[in-house]
Each structure stands twice: as structure tokens, then as C-alpha cells.
Motif scaffolding. Structure first.
Motif, short mmCIF file in Angstrom:
data_model
loop_
_atom_site.label_atom_id
_atom_site.label_comp_id
_atom_site.label_asym_id
_atom_site.label_seq_id
_atom_site.Cartn_x
_atom_site.Cartn_y
_atom_site.Cartn_z
N LYS A 116 -0.06 -2.88 -0.36
CA LYS A 116 1.26 -2.56 -0.87
C LYS A 116 1.15 -2.18 -2.34
N ALA A 117 2.03 -1.27 -2.78
CA ALA A 117 2.00 -0.83 -4.18
C ALA A 117 3.40 -0.52 -4.65
N GLY A 118 3.55 -0.48 -5.96
CA GLY A 118 4.84 -0.14 -6.56
C GLY A 118 5.74 -1.34 -6.68
N GLN A 144 -1.01 -1.77 -9.82
CA GLN A 144 -0.64 -3.15 -9.49
C GLN A 144 -0.39 -3.26 -7.99
N SER A 145 -1.48 -3.22 -7.25
CA SER A 145 -1.39 -3.30 -5.79
C SER A 145 -1.76 -4.69 -5.34
N ASN A 151 5.78 -1.01 -1.49
CA ASN A 151 5.72 -0.08 -0.37
C ASN A 151 4.35 -0.11 0.29
N LEU A 152 4.36 0.03 1.61
CA LEU A 152 3.11 0.06 2.37
C LEU A 152 2.43 1.40 2.16
N VAL A 153 1.18 1.37 1.63
CA VAL A 153 0.47 2.62 1.34
C VAL A 153 -0.78 2.78 2.20
N TRP A 154 -1.24 1.70 2.81
CA TRP A 154 -2.43 1.78 3.67
C TRP A 154 -2.45 0.55 4.57
N ILE A 211 -8.99 -5.40 -5.77
CA ILE A 211 -8.18 -4.22 -6.05
C ILE A 211 -8.82 -3.49 -7.22
N SER A 212 -9.08 -2.20 -7.04
CA SER A 212 -9.72 -1.42 -8.10
C SER A 212 -8.69 -0.98 -9.15
#
Length: 915
Positions: free
Chosen positions: A451-453, A437-438, A457-460, A410-411
Motif C-alpha cells: 500500500k502507498a500514499g 512511504q509504503s 491505496n493498493l499498488v501491488w 521497503i526501498s
């Protein structure tokens, strides 16, 4: 000379009486005797009781025989060893020796000038774990190893010497099992070790694992990295690997964060490391695991059924992956190395992999066949060690890693990225997240999600960016307004996963279709979606897998194709680098990947093969023909088999005649083509609720050049050029081509000419049949006449008392019930329809006894009635001949009147005459 010396020893002398060899034992008697036993053992006896004082089995050379005993003492270091010849022509002591190594759990070792060269793996009570062949070899199963109680372990064989079985240590360092084949009268070799590179002791160094099926063969265990990266890149692996994250005991000693307890990673079908410690008092896998966790020095354990617990401390050396046999090996790792979640602090590094929660899919690093480049991909978890599993998705497909230094992590901006050893970005999920913080996980659908947040939540997801493979639960979408599509993109070649020449996805223009494009140009298409299947894929009528598709309209111009099949089937659809769209499935019985369907499969499947208004039929030669009423646009090219220019209309349609001021009286007509792959870019008209309304709508539209009414779906119309028409042997649907009325006259004139010829021949046949029948009739008994006609009572019942004049002449038996014919034709389904005539429609059916029939059903709009119906029965019933279709019976119930004929699988003569 071989003799007994004065001191009682067995000796070999030369011609000068010099002693060249001696049994060299202190006997105390000079009256000794030597004998060769039936076991192949040379024994020396001495004393009045003939005691054994020496035997050749105690001083073997290079060969082990049944009844020979190999021993080794862990306390004194004494061993019975085989010693190889120096060469095939020199039996002096060579470079290789073999025997039991009693350190830890006993193993059979081979040494090269005293250094370990090969080993058998530990003895587990019935076999050596590191020799998979001991599971299948009749001979190798005959070994036994005993603890003699004084530190000595002895290996022996219980095989019958009659087998003539030997185990030979060759001068080249091979330990070979040889036996005499009494049938062939030759010596055969059953087993030989080492047989592959991975068999060589310590090939991959400490904490390295060797797998002969992989390239390169050596990888570091999960949680470890090469100790010397430069050497590792050159294929020099003996320096091995080092741990990336300290274990819990080390973290406590170093004063760093203690964190969670260590865990274990299970490796299956392994040759476990050398120098195992045996724990006989532990009676289960859990006890063995707990014992290892309590010992800070313990780095791995293995529990072998019916043997017990083995544990290892220090370096793990000579680990090998087998395709069969072996046992489980559990490697101790820091807790941070155990998760299947990718975070900033928990990346995956080459050659590591993560697994989905249900262990159905894996994400990791791989090299394609015939390539050393490294990529991050997704594949099915192991389905068979003998069968390579296909890669389903590739992250950095256009930017390979040149070495094994790659990493997925994770970048800082929260994206999922692939980096090379220099920290350069080779691939990124490339989404605007807003959180750093993914976390990334691989689901049991084979979908890599980001997922993020705080709510995760699914972001990609990788399903939004597929490579060449469609999986169940994947959704392919296309938006007719924006032009955006989710596309499959082929590999460039089997060894290069970069974007190739072919792409595939939905084309939402008109009625949605599935397309394959070659460099953006149409290459193949499925035909329009007909509500339950793609009309242009005949296999969708009988394939269990292809039936599982669904196409939905999302309401914003987006159409989405999805599959509802159970993922346990392990079904994939792959767009190959050669432009084939192939259905793959895993055959659990055979243990292999199979495929039963692929497109394009014939020349006619290629998009637009015959050009505009051309029709392709793979059963014909040539395969391309112009539609009725059309001629080749470029006759010279057409004659050469170059059909892409297509065909042009011979006679203008009614609208064109109006514009040109020519005759406009008669209306255009339609030529029906059956079992067709209809043209591309169909327009869907939802309101016509019948075929007649669909036809009328087309006639009212001057631009409409064809229509098709698909049962259960509705009306499709076409304007402009008709492209990519194909004739099927099954499936497809009817296609009605609009023609000028003059083309109908031409067709009718030709039909009349040919029909008259046919009728003339039929009349001649009928005359012959008539006179034959007349002669036979005069010799029949009169009581048969009453059996050939329907009784007046039955006729009156059938026709409600309204008897036609010729009813007495007609044999109506057998009378078929309407219900029987409805069942036989699937309620007169449109798919069973064979054609249409003035009398009515004809349907194909099958009776309960399996006989195939053709049912001619009187249409209410035909203008014909009972009289005409009975006339046809009268004529056909009298004209019975092997060259004429046979009337089997009829059905008259209520307003329904039907004739039942035998079915002609090769079609009737008019098809061959009129096309």
C-alpha cells in the motif's frame, strides 16, 4: 573379601588384607551388621538398636533405582550424584555425572567433567518441562521432587521395585531408562537423553533456539541476530545471538527515543531457558507478564498451568523447540520488532517471519528441501509440527540468497524488495508508486499486499504474480485482445523454486479453457468452460472443491477464473515441477495434507495424443483410433504407436465436392459421439437455442466440421482440425462429427448386414421360446389369461376409448405414472440421454426402489403414432428371453407415450458391433 572392620565399617579387602574400599563412617560401635534390602540398598546397622549408619543409596555409582533419593542443597552445594563408569569394562569414575541443580527452579542436570552437558528443564510440580517423554512414559511420571525446607531439594521415585526399573548414566553420557520385560525376558530401553543434537546444552548459544526439524537447526530468536556471523555460517552457533533493537529501559538510559512500551513474542512448545526464577505469588498469565514488564532486567516469562510464573533475566540459554510437550515462552522485544507490517524502518530479516492478522499465513525466510539457499516465501501458519507445510509463494525465486543475511524491506522508491547481505536487489515488486512511504502486509487470504500514499491505496499484490500455487480468493485472468495472462509457474524441482518448464492459466481463444503448457506448448487442457464447469474434467461433476469455481467475462476481452470456497478448508492447487496440476487440502482429522485429484492422470490426458481427427480412449488398446470416416495419415507411424500425425478424411464434404465439380446432391451427415472431451478452440454461438439449430448452423457453414450442444450453455462449433478428442467413461458431452453422406450409407450397409445376423439369431431363439411357451400355455388355467391382459375398462380409460386393434393382445401392466418417470430421469435431462432412434430418445433413470431403467420416449416428430406404439409393445411383450432386453412396462398420459425397459449397464450389442 567384603566384611565388617574392627571399627565397625563395611570394607572390601584383598588377599593381603589391604583395605580397598570402606563405608568410612564414624560409628562408635564395632558390633555392626550389613544387609541387602529388597530395594537393592546395601545398609550398615550399628549399636544396640541397629541404627542405620550408612547405605549404598547415599553413594550411588551410575544407576538410579526406585526408592533412591537424589538431593541437592542450594546453600551448601552438596549433591547426591550418579557417576558414570569410565568404560563398559572399567567401573572407575568416568567423565559424566548427573544430579539435581537447585539454582533457580530445580532441574536434573548432566555434567561432562563439571560442565553442563544436558538438562531436564525446570520441575513444574509434576514433571520436568524439558522432557516431553514425561507426558507419555508410565515410569517417568512416577517421580516427585520435594523442597525439604533447608535449601535441600530431593528427587525420588514412587515406582514399585517389582517393575525392575533403572535409570543408568552410561560412559558415553547417555541417561537411559531401562526396564525388565517379563514377557520377552530381556532388558528394554524406553528413553534416552540426549537423543538429538538440540538436546546438547547451549547448542545455539544465548538467545538462540534449536529445532531438530529445521536445517540449519539453530536460529536466532525474533529480534536477534548472530553475534558472530562468520561462525554462524559455518555452523558454529555457541556464540549465540544479540538483540537488534534496545528495550525501552535501555532506550531511556541511552537518552534515545523512548517510544512505545515493550511487548512479547510467544513461542509455543518450547524447552524454556535454564536458571528460571520462580514467582509463586502471581496467579495468572497477565500478572506474570505485568511483573516482567515492570522489571527492566526481565527478558522473558512463562506461565505454566498449575505451577505458576517463571521469569528470566540475563542471557537466555539452551532454548529448544519441541514437536510435543514443553510450554509457552514469551520473549521481550522492543515495540518496533512486534508488528506484522513491513516498513523502511521495520524490515524482516532472516530468520524472522511475520504473520497475517488472523494468524493463518506466515511470510518469512526458508530453505527448500536439500538446499542451503534462502528465499522469502509465504506458507500456512503451523498446522502440524509433524507435517511440513508447503510454500505457497516465493519472492526471489530466481535469485536465491547464499546465506542467512537476507532482508525484505521497503526501498527508497517505495517498492517491496529482497536484499542480500551486500545490499544487492534480488527481487522487487517493481511498480511505479510515487510515494516512498509504503507499507506491506500479509492478509488472511495469503496475499502479500503493498500500500502507498496517504490513503493506503493498493499498488501491488502477490496474487498478481503467483508462483506455482492457486489459493482461494486468487483470480487468474486472461485477455483475448492483449494476450496478457496471470500464470502459475512451476518450480524447476522440489529443491529449486526458480521458474520451471510448466505454466498454467486460462486460454481465452474460443471458449475459455484452463491450460497447462510445457515450455510454451500445450500439455493438458480442461476442455471448454460450460457455464458451471470445465467439460473436459469429469471430476467436476462430483468434487465438492472443484465445484467452487466461477469464470466471469469482464467485458474488455478479459476472462477471470476465481474460487468461492471457504478458506478455512485450506485448499490449494499446485502446478508441480513434473507438470501435474494437483488439488491439495488439509485433513484436520488426520493432521496431514491430502490430494484426491491431479491431471494429467492418463496418457489420454496429454494434449493432442492422437493428433488431428484422432480420438483417445484410455480403456482401449491401442488407446488411439481415427474418428469414423477418417484414416491414419501415416499408417507406418500409427502401427508403431506414434499417433501425433493424426488422421485424414476419407470422403470429401459437400462444399469440397461442389468446388471439385463432383456430385453435390446429398447433404452431409453427422456422427454422434457420446461422453466426449470435445476438441480445443471451440467457437461459441449464443443464438442457436436448440440442438437442431446448432446442427443447421454447422451445415450452413462450409468450414464447420463438428458441433456440440451443451445443455445449459449452448452451441459450440469447430472449424479446421479437431485436436485433443478424448472418450470418457463418465461426464463429457456429445460431439457430432460432420461426414460425407456416403459415409452414412457405408455405416447403414454395415448395420444392415450385422443387424440381419442378429435378427436371424433372435428369430431362432424366438421359435424355441414360442414352442416352449405354446406347450406351457395349454396347461395354464384359463383364469390367468384375464390377469395377463388389461381390462377393457382400464384400457378405455388409458386410451380415451380409442382402442387399437391389437390392444387385446397386449399386456400393459404395470402402467408407470409420468411423474415417476420424470423423477427417475431428472425431467429427461440431456445428461441422462442414452441415444436416439426413429421412435425417439432413450433416457437412463432410476426408480424409487433403486432399479435402473431405460425409458424410450416417443418423439412428436417421429411420425409414429399409437398404432406403431402398440405394435412394439405387442412384439416385445411376446419375445421374453434372457438374451433379449426385457420390457418392464409403459406410460401413456396425454400425448406422452413411453416404454420402460430394463437398463443394460454394459450397453447393447450394436455398440460393440458399430462402435
Amino acid at each position: 573379601m567384603l566384611t565388617i572392620s574392627e571399627d565397625g565399617n563395611l570394607v572390601v579387602l584383598n588377599g593381603q588384607g589391604e583395605v580397598l574400599w570402606s563405608s568410612n563412617v564414624s560409628i562408635g560401635f564395632n558390633q555392626s551388621t550389613a544387609q541387602l534390602t529388597d530395594d537393592g540398598n546395601l545398609v550398615l546397622k550399628a549399636g544396640p538398636n541397629g541404627n542405620h549408619v550408612w547405605q549404598s543409596f547415599q553413594q550411588p555409582t551410575d544407576t538410579y533405582l526406585p526408592k533412591m533419593r537424589f538431593s541437592a542443597n542450594a546453600r551448601t552445594g552438596n549433591k547426591t550424584l550418579l557417576m558414570s563408569w569410565r568404560s563398559s569394562s572399567d567401573p572407575s569414575v568416568g567423565n559424566f555425572s548427573a544430579g539435581i541443580n537447585p539454582l533457580g527452579i530445580p532441574e536434573l542436570f548432566m555434567w561432562y567433567n563439571g560442565h553442563p552437558f544436558w538438562r531436564s528443564g525446570p520441575w513444574c510440580g509434576q514433571n520436568f518441562i524439558g522432557i516431553p517423554g514425561m507426558y507419555t512414559s508410565v515410569y517417568l511420571r512416577g517421580f516427585t521432587l520435594q523442597d525439604d525446607g533447608d535449601g535441600t531439594f530431593t528427587l525420588s521415585s514412587i515406582q514399585d521395585p517389582a517393575y525392575r526399573l533403572t535409570h543408568v548414566l552410561t560412559s558415553h553420557g547417555k541417561f537411559r531408562e531401562q526396564y525388565w520385560d517379563y514377557g520377552k525376558q530381556v532388558w528394554e530401553c524406553n528413553l534416552e537423553v540426549p537423543s538429538i543434537e538440540c538436546d546438547i546444552y547451549g547448542k545455539c548459544g544465548p538467545f538462540g533456539s534449536c529445532d531438530a526439524q529445521n536445517s540449519p537447526i539453530c536460529t536466532c530468536l525474533k529480534g536477534f541476530v548472530p553475534k558472530k556471523q562468520d561462525e554462524w555460517k559455518k555452523g558454529i552457533w555457541t556464540s549465540g545471538c544479540v538483540r537488534m533493537t534496545s528495550l525501552r529501559c535501555d532506550r531511556i538510559q541511552n537518552g534515545s527515543e523512548v517510544g512505545k512500551q515493550d511487548g512479547f513474542m510467544k513461542l509455543e512448545m518450547m524447552k524454556v531457558p535454564t536458571f528460571a526464577d520462580y514467582r509463586p505469588y502471581l496467579y495468572s498469565v497477565q500478572e506474570c507478564k505485568d511483573e516482567c514488564l515492570k522489571n527492566c532486567s526481565c527478558v522473558a516469562y512463562s506461565y505454566y498451568k498449575d505451577f505458576g510464573c517463571m521469569a528470566w533475566t540475563g542471557n537466555l540459554i539452551d532454548i529448544q523447540k519441541f514437536s510435543e510437550g514443553g510450554t509457552d515462552l514469551n520473549i521481550r522485544l522492543a515495540y518496533t520488532e512486534l508488528g506484522d507490517t513491513i516498513t523502511t524502518s521495520q524490515p524482516i530479516k532472516d530468520p524472522e517471519a511475520i504473520e497475517s492478522a488472523g494468524k493463518k499465513f506466515q511470510l518469512g525466510f526458508f530453505s527448500p528441501v536439500n538446499s542451503t539457499y534462502r528465499y522469502v516465501g509465504i506458507w500456512y501458519s503451523t498446522v502440524s509440527e509433524a507435517t511440513p507445510t508447503p510454500v505457497l509463494w516465493v519472492a526471489n525465486r530466481n535469485n536465491p540468497i547464499n546465506d542467512s543475511s537476507g532482508m525484505m524491506t521497503i526501498s527508497e522508491d517505495g517498492n517491496l524488495v529482497v536484499l542480500n547481505g551486500q545490499g544487492e536487489f534480488l527481487w522487487s515488486s517493481n511498480v511505479s508508486i510515487g510515494f516512498n512511504q509504503s507499507t506491506a502486509q500479509l492478509t488472511d487470504d495469503g496475499n502479500l499486499i503493498l500500500k502507498a500514499g496517504p490513503n493506503g491505496n493498493l499498488v501491488w499484490q502477490s496474487f498478481q504474480q503467483p508462483t506455482d500455487t492457486y489459493l482461494s480468493k486468487m483470480r487468474l485472468s486472461a485477455n483475448a485482445r492483449t494476450g496478457k495472462k496471470t500464470l502459475l509457474m512451476s518450480w524447476r524441482s522440489s529443491s529449486d523454486p526458480s521458474v520451471g518448464n510448466f505454466s498454467a492459466g486460462l486460454n481465452s481463444l474460443g471458449v475459455p479453457e484452463f491450460f497447462i503448457w510445457y515450455n510454451g506448448h500445450p500439455f493438458w487442457r480442461s476442455g471448454p468452460w460450460g457455464g458451471q464447469n470445465f467439460i473436459g474434467i469429469p471430476e467436476m461433476y462430483n468434487s465438492v472443491y472443484l465445484d467452487g469455481f466461477s469464470l466471469q467475462y469482464e467485458g474488455d476481452g478479459t476472462f477471470t477464473l476465481s474460487s468461492i470456497l471457504d478458506q478455512a478448508i485450506r485448499l490449494t492447487y499446485v502446478l508441480t515441477s513434473h507438470g501435474k496440476f494437483r488439488e491439495h487440502y488439509w485433513d484436520y482429522g488426520k493432521g496431514v495434507w491430502e490430494y484426491k485429484w491431479e491431471v494429467p492422470s492418463t496418457e489420454c490426458d496429454i494434449y493432442g495424443k492422437c493428433g488431428p481427427f484422432g480420438s483417445c480412449d484410455a480403456q482401449n488398446s491401442p488407446i488411439c483410433t481415427c474418428l469414423k470416416g477418417f484414416v491414419a495419415k501415416n499408417q507406418d507411424e500409427w502401427n508403431k504407436g506414434i499417433w501425433t500425425s493424426g488422421c485424414v478424411r476419407k470422403a470429401p464434404l459437400q462444399c469440397d465436392r461442389i468446388q471439385n465439380g463432383s456430385e453435390t446432391v446429398k447433404e452431409d451427415v453427422f456422427k454422434k459421439l457420446v461422453r466426449m472431451k470435445v476438441p480445443t478452440f471451440a467457437e461459441y454461438w449464443s443464438y442457436p437455442s436448440s440442438e437442431q439449430e446448432c446442427k443447421d448452423e454447422c451445415l450452413r457453414n462450409c468450414s464447420c466440421v463438428a458441433y456440440s450442444y451443451y445443455n445449459g450453455f449452448g452451441c459450440m462449433l469447430w472449424t479446421g482440425n479437431l485436436i485433443d478428442i478424448q472418450k470418457f467413461s463418465e461426464g463429457g458431452t456429445d460431439l457430432n462429427i460432420r461426414l460425407a453422406y456416403t459415409e452414412l450409407d457405408t455405416m447403414k450397409n454395415m448395420e444392415i448386414i450385422i443387424s440381419m445376423s442378429v435378427i436371424g439369431g433372435a428369430i431362432a431363439i424366438c421359435i424355441c421360446v414360442f414352442f416352449s411357451w405354446k406347450w406351457m400355455a395349454t396347461h395354464r388355467e384359463r383364469n390367468l389369461i384375464s390377469e395377463e391382459t388389461l381390462s377393457s375398462e382400464a384400457q378405455e380409460t388409458v386410451f380415451d376409448g380409442n382402442l387399437p386393434e391389437n390392444i387385446r393382445e397386449v399386456k400393459l401392466e404395470p402402467l408407470f405414472k409420468l411423474q415417476i418417470l420424470e423423477t427417475a430421469t431428472n425431467n429427461f435431462d440431456i445428461s441422462k440421454k442414452l441415444g436416439q432412434g426413429g421412435f425417439g430418445a432413450v433416457y437412463r433413470g432410476k426408480l424409487p426402489d433403486g432399479q435402473e431403467i431405460a425409458v424410450k420416449r416417443l418423439s412428436r416428430t417421429s411420425g409414429q403414432g399409437l398404432e406403431e406404439f402398440m405394435n412394439e409393445v405387442a412384439v416385445i411383450s411376446k419375445l421374453q428371453h434372457r438374451n433379449l432386453v426385457r420390457l418392464l412396462g409403459c406410460c401413456v398420459e396425454g400425448e406422452e407415450m413411453m416404454l420402460v425397459y430394463e437398463y443394460m449397464p454394459n450397453k447393447s450389442l450394436d455398440v460393440f458391433l458399430f462402435g
